[in-house]
Design an enzyme around this catalytic site. Structure first.
Site, PDB file in Angstrom:
ATOM      1  N   ASP A 119       0.814  -1.230   0.000  1.00  0.00           N
ATOM      2  CA  ASP A 119       0.000   0.000   0.000  1.00  0.00           C
ATOM      3  C   ASP A 119       0.841   1.271   0.000  1.00  0.00           C
ATOM      4  OD1 ASP A 119      -2.089  -1.761   0.314  1.00  0.00           O
ATOM      5  OD2 ASP A 119      -2.571  -1.145   2.359  1.00  0.00           O
ATOM      6  N   ARG A 132      -8.994   0.520  -0.565  1.00  0.00           N
ATOM      7  CA  ARG A 132      -9.949   1.253   0.276  1.00  0.00           C
ATOM      8  C   ARG A 132     -11.102   1.775  -0.553  1.00  0.00           C
ATOM      9  NH1 ARG A 132      -8.770   3.427   5.295  1.00  0.00           N
ATOM     10  NH2 ARG A 132      -6.951   2.425   6.222  1.00  0.00           N
ATOM     11  N   THR A 161      -5.363   1.232   9.194  1.00  0.00           N
ATOM     12  CA  THR A 161      -6.390   0.469   9.902  1.00  0.00           C
ATOM     13  C   THR A 161      -6.130   0.547  11.410  1.00  0.00           C
ATOM     14  OG1 THR A 161      -6.279  -1.013   8.030  1.00  0.00           O
ATOM     15  CG2 THR A 161      -7.580  -1.756   9.904  1.00  0.00           C
ATOM     16  N   GLU A 168      -6.482 -12.928  11.018  1.00  0.00           N
ATOM     17  CA  GLU A 168      -5.212 -12.210  11.151  1.00  0.00           C
ATOM     18  C   GLU A 168      -5.310 -11.434  12.456  1.00  0.00           C
ATOM     19  OE1 GLU A 168      -3.703 -10.043   7.779  1.00  0.00           O
ATOM     20  OE2 GLU A 168      -2.569  -8.700   9.084  1.00  0.00           O
ATOM     21  N   HIS A 190       0.311  -5.809  11.511  1.00  0.00           N
ATOM     22  CA  HIS A 190       0.054  -4.391  11.789  1.00  0.00           C
ATOM     23  C   HIS A 190       1.105  -3.838  12.751  1.00  0.00           C
ATOM     24  CE1 HIS A 190      -2.645  -0.981  11.185  1.00  0.00           C
ATOM     25  NE2 HIS A 190      -2.026  -0.544  12.254  1.00  0.00           N
TER      26      HIS A 190
HETATM   27  N1  PXP Z   1      -2.507  -6.413   8.100  1.00  0.00           N
HETATM   28  C1  PXP Z   1      -3.616  -5.644   7.985  1.00  0.00           C
HETATM   29  C2  PXP Z   1      -4.936  -6.307   8.070  1.00  0.00           C
HETATM   30  C3  PXP Z   1      -3.513  -4.264   7.736  1.00  0.00           C
HETATM   31  O1  PXP Z   1      -4.628  -3.513   7.620  1.00  0.00           O
HETATM   32  C4  PXP Z   1      -2.226  -3.685   7.616  1.00  0.00           C
HETATM   33  C5  PXP Z   1      -2.097  -2.228   7.322  1.00  0.00           C
HETATM   34  O2  PXP Z   1      -2.716  -1.915   6.112  1.00  0.00           O
HETATM   35  C6  PXP Z   1      -1.108  -4.528   7.727  1.00  0.00           C
HETATM   36  C7  PXP Z   1      -1.275  -5.886   7.987  1.00  0.00           C
HETATM   37  C8  PXP Z   1       0.290  -4.022   7.572  1.00  0.00           C
HETATM   38  O3  PXP Z   1       0.564  -3.096   8.599  1.00  0.00           O
HETATM   39  P1  PXP Z   1       1.913  -2.288   8.548  1.00  0.00           P
HETATM   40  O4  PXP Z   1       1.876  -1.438   7.314  1.00  0.00           O
HETATM   41  O5  PXP Z   1       1.870  -1.481   9.805  1.00  0.00           O
HETATM   42  O6  PXP Z   1       3.036  -3.268   8.509  1.00  0.00           O
END
Ligand code: PXP
Length: 236
Positions: free
Chosen positions: A8, A44, A100, A150, A190
């Protein structure tokens, strides 16, 4: 441990100037060369970073698994059924958030989520729910027909003291154990980075991590020296 690389934030950079690059599709190919088993992207509702074109091309180019994160709403379900990623991770989504924030309230929205889950499963898309490591949410995920969860690692990653960090890690470990016992495949993600990821890797029931921001940030810095040398060479 499988690694899903979330691309992303490559798209975030592209959208900063609404340009053609950096292309998240190219970043995904390079992530796979680096060993990523999965490419994860969050389309999104407002298309603020990754867009439909990225998703469509990635469906054709990703060699490992493609994991689409999205809100459990009809327009996203329609898109997912058309593209058919390998896995769909349902996430909560609020327009104002930078990323998120919490996990999905499966217990509170069970019928809604079950309807989306069923449609995805019927189309051969694996359903994963992004939830807090909370027993009530884990049980609700089974009842909502999910095949995987997850577990949200955000609170662990944001913990400010060792005690708080240990408590959040224990919640994740307990959640992973309960989810696996109930037959769910367990992923986590995350906020994970190069300093906090190892204790999470030691939780046996967690078989996949989805990591984005820290990897994209490191790529910017580890690539900076070469990028400057390339430009110096070009301008003589
Ligand atoms: N998993 C989910 C469900 C997420 O929404 C995100 C962020 O978009 C991530 C993993 C990855 O998080 P980060 O970018 O903080 O590593």
């Amino acid at each position: 441990m499988r690694l899903g690389v979330n691309i992303d934030h490559v798209a975030t950079l592209r959208q900063a100037l609404r340009g053609r690059y950096p292309d998240p599709v190219a970043a995904a190919a390079m992530a796979e060369l680096g060993g990523a088993e999965q490419i994860t992207l969050h389309v999104r509702e407002d298309r603020r970073h990754v867009n439909d074109r990225d998703l469509q091309i990635l469906r054709q180019t990703v060699n490992g698994t493609l994991n689409l994160e999205m809100a459990a709403v009809q327009p996203m379900l329609d898109l997912c059924l058309q593209v058919r990623p390998d896995t769909c991770t349902l996430v909560p989504e609020r327009r104002e958030e930078l990323t998120t924030e919490g996990g999905l309230d499966v217990a509170g929205r069970r019928e809604d989520i079950k309807r989306v889950s069923r449609a995805l499963r019927d189309a051969g898309v694996e359903v994963s729910l992004f939830i807090d490591p909370d027993l009530e949410q884990i049980k609700a995920s089974v009842r909502a027909d999910a095949q995987a969860v997850e577990l949200h690692t955000g609170r662990y990653c944001e913990a400010r003291t060792d005690k708080e960090r240990a408590r959040e890690l224990a919640r994740i470990a307990e959640g992973a154990k309960s989810a696996a016992k109930l037959g769910l495949r367990v992923a986590a993600g995350h906020g994970l980075d190069y300093w906090n990821v190892r204790p999470v890797c030691r939780i046996a029931e967690i078989t996949e991590l989805n990591i984005g921001y820290s990897i994209v940030c490191r790529a910017v810095l580890t690539g900076m020296e070469k990028a400057v040398r390339d430009m110096k060479e070009l301008i003589g």
